[in-house]
Design an enzyme around this catalytic site. Structure first.
Site, PDB file in Angstrom:
ATOM      1  N   THR A  79       0.748  -1.305  -0.088  1.00 38.09           N
ATOM      2  CA  THR A  79       0.103  -0.082   0.011  1.00 38.09           C
ATOM      3  C   THR A  79       0.917   1.340  -0.032  1.00 38.09           C
ATOM      4  O   THR A  79       2.331   1.061   0.328  1.00 38.09           O
ATOM      5  CB  THR A  79      -0.869   0.080   1.304  1.00 38.09           C
ATOM      6  OG1 THR A  79       0.118   0.093   2.315  1.00 38.09           O
ATOM      7  CG2 THR A  79      -1.945  -1.137   1.254  1.00 38.09           C
ATOM      8  N   GLU A 131      -5.619  -3.317  -1.649  1.00 36.92           N
ATOM      9  CA  GLU A 131      -6.190  -4.665  -0.889  1.00 36.92           C
ATOM     10  C   GLU A 131      -7.552  -5.239  -1.310  1.00 36.92           C
ATOM     11  O   GLU A 131      -7.872  -6.169  -1.057  1.00 36.92           O
ATOM     12  CB  GLU A 131      -6.772  -4.111   0.623  1.00 36.92           C
ATOM     13  CG  GLU A 131      -5.547  -3.659   1.643  1.00 36.92           C
ATOM     14  CD  GLU A 131      -5.083  -2.043   1.465  1.00 36.92           C
ATOM     15  OE1 GLU A 131      -5.445  -1.754   0.318  1.00 36.92           O
ATOM     16  OE2 GLU A 131      -4.667  -1.749   2.558  1.00 36.92           O
ATOM     17  N   LYS A 179     -14.303  18.522   8.061  1.00 38.52           N
ATOM     18  CA  LYS A 179     -15.170  18.484   9.215  1.00 38.52           C
ATOM     19  C   LYS A 179     -15.529  19.976   9.552  1.00 38.52           C
ATOM     20  O   LYS A 179     -14.767  20.437  10.249  1.00 38.52           O
ATOM     21  CB  LYS A 179     -14.932  17.728  10.385  1.00 38.52           C
ATOM     22  CG  LYS A 179     -14.736  16.168   9.734  1.00 38.52           C
ATOM     23  CD  LYS A 179     -14.129  15.320  10.906  1.00 38.52           C
ATOM     24  CE  LYS A 179     -13.657  13.841  10.666  1.00 38.52           C
ATOM     25  NZ  LYS A 179     -12.394  13.950  10.015  1.00 38.52           N
ATOM     26  N   TRP A 210     -20.040  17.094   7.455  1.00 40.44           N
ATOM     27  CA  TRP A 210     -18.954  16.866   6.810  1.00 40.44           C
ATOM     28  C   TRP A 210     -19.029  17.509   5.481  1.00 40.44           C
ATOM     29  O   TRP A 210     -20.032  17.415   4.722  1.00 40.44           O
ATOM     30  CB  TRP A 210     -18.999  15.189   6.494  1.00 40.44           C
ATOM     31  CG  TRP A 210     -18.483  14.569   7.483  1.00 40.44           C
ATOM     32  CD1 TRP A 210     -18.350  15.162   8.750  1.00 40.44           C
ATOM     33  CD2 TRP A 210     -18.225  13.151   7.519  1.00 40.44           C
ATOM     34  NE1 TRP A 210     -17.679  13.858   9.583  1.00 40.44           N
ATOM     35  CE2 TRP A 210     -17.874  12.893   9.124  1.00 40.44           C
ATOM     36  CE3 TRP A 210     -18.635  12.010   6.854  1.00 40.44           C
ATOM     37  CZ2 TRP A 210     -17.731  11.392   9.630  1.00 40.44           C
ATOM     38  CZ3 TRP A 210     -18.293  10.649   7.144  1.00 40.44           C
ATOM     39  CH2 TRP A 210     -17.785  10.393   8.259  1.00 40.44           C
TER      40      TRP A 210
HETATM   41  P1  ADP Z   1      -2.851   4.589  -2.466  1.00 39.02           P
HETATM   42  O1  ADP Z   1      -3.915   5.542  -3.083  1.00 39.02           O
HETATM   43  O2  ADP Z   1      -3.061   4.693  -0.917  1.00 39.02           O
HETATM   44  O3  ADP Z   1      -1.744   4.447  -3.210  1.00 39.02           O
HETATM   45  P2  ADP Z   1      -4.477   2.481  -3.686  1.00 39.02           P
HETATM   46  O4  ADP Z   1      -4.036   2.697  -4.816  1.00 39.02           O
HETATM   47  O5  ADP Z   1      -4.865   1.315  -3.023  1.00 39.02           O
HETATM   48  O6  ADP Z   1      -3.728   3.105  -2.636  1.00 39.02           O
HETATM   49  O7  ADP Z   1      -5.923   3.404  -3.371  1.00 39.02           O
HETATM   50  C1  ADP Z   1      -7.030   2.983  -2.985  1.00 39.02           C
HETATM   51  C2  ADP Z   1      -7.969   4.313  -2.799  1.00 39.02           C
HETATM   52  O8  ADP Z   1      -7.942   5.058  -3.742  1.00 39.02           O
HETATM   53  C3  ADP Z   1      -9.139   3.825  -2.312  1.00 39.02           C
HETATM   54  O9  ADP Z   1      -9.399   3.392  -0.982  1.00 39.02           O
HETATM   55  C4  ADP Z   1     -10.026   5.216  -2.647  1.00 39.02           C
HETATM   56  O10 ADP Z   1      -9.803   5.934  -1.522  1.00 39.02           O
HETATM   57  C5  ADP Z   1      -9.155   5.720  -3.831  1.00 39.02           C
HETATM   58  N1  ADP Z   1     -10.156   5.450  -4.969  1.00 39.02           N
HETATM   59  C6  ADP Z   1      -9.702   4.418  -6.108  1.00 39.02           C
HETATM   60  N2  ADP Z   1     -10.762   4.398  -6.957  1.00 39.02           N
HETATM   61  C7  ADP Z   1     -11.484   5.518  -6.742  1.00 39.02           C
HETATM   62  C8  ADP Z   1     -12.566   6.283  -7.385  1.00 39.02           C
HETATM   63  N3  ADP Z   1     -13.062   5.821  -8.555  1.00 39.02           N
HETATM   64  N4  ADP Z   1     -13.098   7.184  -6.784  1.00 39.02           N
HETATM   65  C9  ADP Z   1     -12.661   7.833  -5.675  1.00 39.02           C
HETATM   66  N5  ADP Z   1     -11.513   7.265  -5.108  1.00 39.02           N
HETATM   67  C10 ADP Z   1     -11.067   6.105  -5.490  1.00 39.02           C
END
Ligand code: ADP
Length: 548
Positions: free
Chosen positions: A184, A329, A436, A441
């Site tokens: 991650t 994940e 917030k 929100w």
């Molecule tokens: P990181 O951004 O921490 O590198 P990830 O690639 O696993 O990790 O990103 C996952 C996160 O990206 C999700 O938990 C969400 O917040 C965001 N995300 C992914 N797809 C979308 C989407 N279509 N719209 C909004 N947020 C998204």
């Protein structure tokens, strides 16, 4: 009574074997550094994968051994995607844009023994090598060794695999065995390793391909722009051969002009990427008055896709945007807004709110939302809570972490969402990004989307800044479109027509660029630090005027 069906394991090696048997002549096209495009077929690719499998075995790589890659989307990386898990080892794809110290930390946490890397990353690999005691073999993804290097045990990929046989008998083992590893991003604390299995990868590929998901078939030419170093390029390196799609790999050149040229020259029909990369593709096409000839469908995700982008692609370029949601994940596909192609424009036209949502859970995935007390919230399209998810390709734990991240068998995503009665899910924010204000929100995503609806706004990012009365107030960073002289007063006035008055940002700041993370997302933690450093977090910010 048990069913009487064969219990055959779901293994990644079966995907390539299937592609060879059914689509052996289908082409894979790849950028190859600065050389002309490289081309071969799934049949020829499989023979090289076999050589690599033999070479890895001979180098002592066995079941469970971690093999790392630092590479762009290209054909040698694709070969590793099959050879490494195929022999039962674990493919650890690393992000070359990370800080070297973070990269070294990950290689050590994963205990990688072999590292395959693009020649461009030689200095990076030389810098981290002294800090990675587990690494015992380095392979540069090239035809020859570099003229000079400080690395001991360095091999050139082509010379190395060239010495091995092009036949290989793929072993059978438990489908739950680990196949891949991806960390991650670690925006809070150290990154955590997510371990995929053969079973999860194969099931994910099957569902990803569905008509109501990506809708892949042998009629498609697929361009994965999402990097193979992050969440398996959304599973496309497995789903494309499984469906006999022609595969086009873009290498390191991901600017709008290079992508457009590749899309046109290779007649790409389907592509996938993050919105920031698609923004530069759209800007290139708008500037030159061109649109794709063959590309009709694209999947965007990784961050919220603004309505303007969905509209621009549908109306100006005749390309249907399917927004997907997922995370490292979740392998990553969790939900997708998939509309029948013929209805794409009508859908945006008639219900922009639905068209810009993250869509329905794909088969196999279940969703729920929970309040701060952990109680389930109704699926009424209004109640916002933390998104929970479960399914066969959702992480149940992290590498080297004793504690399980699950709550009653569900994975808590850290995203805030609503789900409506028809199962449609909408991300309103990440928990850590929600603004917030006065006990209510404000969705940073909705605020950004409203700003990006202005024709002169290219990209916007909203953060909350501390406020003595309201706890937090929104503050907006804006990247204007080239040539625009949009000012804060005009943008504020525009926003008041689209969002509640109390959502209108306390301050608007125009910037020349927004900090993008290693996976193309705006890094809000950097903006928060910047706001703090420039005093936007002072009590005075309460009355900060929009600045331009
Ligand atoms: P990181 O951004 O921490 O590198 P990830 O690639 O696993 O990790 O990103 C996952 C996160 O990206 C999700 O938990 C969400 O917040 C965001 N995300 C992914 N797809 C979308 C989407 N279509 N719209 C909004 N947020 C998204």
């Amino acid at each position: 009574m048990q069913g009487m069906m064969m219990d055959r394991p779901l293994l990644i090696s079966a995907i390539l074997q299937h592609a060879v048997r059914s689509y052996g002549e289908v082409e894979v096209v790849s950028r190859d550094g600065d050389r002309p495009l490289f081309r071969y077929t799934y049949g020829a690719m499989a023979r090289r994968v076999n050589r690599l499998a033999n070479a890895l075995r001979d180098a002592g790589v066995s079941a469970g051994t971690r093999v790392a890659t630092l590479a762009w989307n290209d054909y040698r990386h694709l070969e590793a995607y099959y050879a490494v898990p195929g022999i039962g080892a674990v493919l650890h794809t690393c992000n070359p844009r990370l800080h070297p110290a973070q990269l070294a930390w990950m290689l050590n946490d994963a205990e990688d023994s072999v590292l395959l890397f693009d020649p461009a990353f030689l200095p990076l690999v030389e810098a981290i090598a002294p800090h990675c005691p587990h690494l015992r073999k380095y392979v540069v993804l090239d035809t020859a060794l570099p003229e000079r290097t400080t690395l001991a045990n360095l091999l050139s990929y082509e010379q190395w695999i060239g010495e091995y046989n092009e036949t290989f008998a793929w072993p059978e083992f438990d489908e739950r065995q680990a196949s891949g590893l991806c960390y991650t991003s670690g925006t809070t604390g150290n990154p955590k390793g997510v371990l995929y299995s053969h079973r999860s990868a194969v099931l994910h590929s099957l569902v990803l391909s569905n008509a109501q998901a990506l809708g892949l078939s042998s009629a498609d030419t697929v361009l994965p722009v999402v990097p193979m170093f992050h969440v398996n390029a959304w599973g496309l390196p497995y789903a494309a051969p499984l469906n006999g799609c022609r595969l086009v790999l873009p290498g390191a050149r991901l600017d709008g002009a290079s992508l457009f040229d590749l899309i046109e020259s290779e007649k790409v029909t389907f592509s996938a990427g993050v919105p920031t990369v698609w923004l530069s593709l759209a800007q290139h096409m708008e500037k030159h008055g061109v649109s794709p000839t063959t590309m009709r469908r694209t999947v965007l995700g990784g961050s919220a896709v603004p309505e303007t982008m969905i509209r621009t692609f549908a109306e100006a370029f005749d390309v249907e945007v399917r927004q997907a949601w997922g995370m490292t994940e979740t392998s990553p596909l969790g939900t997708i807004m998939a509309r029948p192609a013929h209805d794409a424009n009508a859908c945006v036209e008639s219900n922009a709110h639905v068209a810009t949502s993250q869509g329905h859970a794909v088969f196999g995935v279940e969703l729920a939302i929970a309040g701060p007390d952990g109680k389930r919230l109704p699926h009424d399209g209004q109640s916002q809570g933390e998104l929970l998810i479960r399914g066969p390709w959702i992480a149940s734990g992290y590498l080297n972490h004793e504690a399980k991240p699950l709550i009653d068998g569900w994975f808590a995503t850290g995203d805030v969402a609503t789900i409506d009665a028809s199962g449609n899910m909408r991300i309103t924010d990440r928990i850590k990004d929600v603004i917030k204000s006065g006990g209510e929100w404000i969705s940073s995503i909705d605020l950004e989307s409203a700003a990006m609806a202005h024709p002169e706004v290219a990209l916007a990012a909203a953060i909350g800044v501390p406020h003595p009365k309201w706890a937090e107030r929104p503050y907006l960073y804006v990247l204007r479109r080239p040539g625009s002289s949009l000012d804060a007063t005009t943008l504020s006035a525009f926003l008041t027509t689209r969002i509640a008055k109390w959502w209108v940002p306390e301050g608007i700041e125009f910037v020349d660029e927004l900090p993008l993370g290693a996976t193309g997302k705006v890094q809000k933690q950097i903006l928060r630090q910047r706001a703090h450093a420039t005093g936007e977090t002072d009590a005075d910010a309460a009355h900060a005027v929009a600045r331009s």
